[in-house]
Motif scaffolding. Sequence first.
Motif, PDB file in Angstrom:
ATOM      1  N   GLN A  46      23.151  -0.945  10.285  1.00 26.82           N
ATOM      2  CA  GLN A  46      22.885   0.492  10.343  1.00 26.82           C
ATOM      3  C   GLN A  46      21.523   0.816   9.740  1.00 26.82           C
ATOM      4  N   GLN A  47      21.172   0.104   8.696  1.00 28.91           N
ATOM      5  CA  GLN A  47      19.874   0.317   8.062  1.00 28.91           C
ATOM      6  C   GLN A  47      18.738  -0.032   9.024  1.00 28.91           C
ATOM      7  N   GLN A  48      18.881  -1.150   9.726  1.00 30.05           N
ATOM      8  CA  GLN A  48      17.853  -1.575  10.676  1.00 30.05           C
ATOM      9  C   GLN A  48      17.796  -0.651  11.896  1.00 30.05           C
ATOM     10  N   LEU A  49      18.960  -0.229  12.384  1.00 29.52           N
ATOM     11  CA  LEU A  49      18.984   0.675  13.534  1.00 29.52           C
ATOM     12  C   LEU A  49      18.351   2.021  13.197  1.00 29.52           C
ATOM     13  N   ALA A  50      18.549   2.467  11.971  1.00 29.96           N
ATOM     14  CA  ALA A  50      17.988   3.752  11.555  1.00 29.96           C
ATOM     15  C   ALA A  50      16.464   3.726  11.556  1.00 29.96           C
ATOM     16  N   CYS A  91      19.260  -8.362  -4.348  1.00 30.49           N
ATOM     17  CA  CYS A  91      19.328  -8.589  -2.902  1.00 30.49           C
ATOM     18  C   CYS A  91      17.955  -8.876  -2.309  1.00 30.49           C
ATOM     19  N   LEU A  92      16.889  -8.721  -3.120  1.00 34.86           N
ATOM     20  CA  LEU A  92      15.518  -9.037  -2.747  1.00 34.86           C
ATOM     21  C   LEU A  92      14.958  -8.131  -1.650  1.00 34.86           C
ATOM     22  N   SER A 107      14.086   0.791  -1.761  1.00 35.25           N
ATOM     23  CA  SER A 107      14.496   1.897  -0.900  1.00 35.25           C
ATOM     24  C   SER A 107      15.546   1.476   0.116  1.00 35.25           C
ATOM     25  N   HIS A 108      15.702   0.150   0.315  1.00 34.54           N
ATOM     26  CA  HIS A 108      16.667  -0.380   1.275  1.00 34.54           C
ATOM     27  C   HIS A 108      17.629  -1.365   0.603  1.00 34.54           C
TER      28      HIS A 108
END
Length: 211
Positions: free
Chosen positions: A189-193, A9-10, A14-15
């Motif tokens: 959700q990852q970006q909002l976190a 996914c590049l 950790s993300h």
Amino acid sequence: MSRPSCSHCLRPQSHCLCAHIQPCHNQHPVLIMQHSSEQQHAKGTALLAYQALAKAELIIGESPDDFQQLKQRVLSQPEAFALIYPSPLSQAIENQVTRLNKALSANKPLQLIFLDGTWRKAKKLWHLNPWLQHITQFHFAAPPEGQYVIRKTSIDKGLSTIEAIAYSLQVLENLDSQPLLKALAALKQQQLAAIPEAYRHRYNKQKATSG
């Protein structure tokens, strides 16, 4: 030192979003023309769509030279392609379902081209590649509400690239778009976190962008 990235996914390991990318078996091939400025954008959705779809290509660039092979394919058989972009000549895709389904049943599904980038960059791709005007163009008459709230847009009812692809395939071939939308939700959700809680409420009021 740069953080180690996932080879698939590049994204930073950790993300990594690979666990949220489920396969979608689309019948209409999807071709994504991604503006080069979008390639490393953490909030971009084109790569998620490309990785999930069974039939997809992701081509990066800006000028006709960058898309030379695709240009030749399109101009040699323009009736086999359609551009999903709200141009002055575009038609509502929802009004063409019967005709397009006939092509699908004849095993001649249109290859769908999407322009990936901010609306300004997508418009630049459109103007710098006039060969796109030789193919049928579609826009959305009744799109769903965009869920990609972490990127701003000045376009009313704008959708992210993955949402535009999901809606197009849902309309044309009744594809279950949930795998694509779930991948988008995970990215959102990852970006909002990562946003401080004191500012997070601002993003609940934003609409989606092309990206």
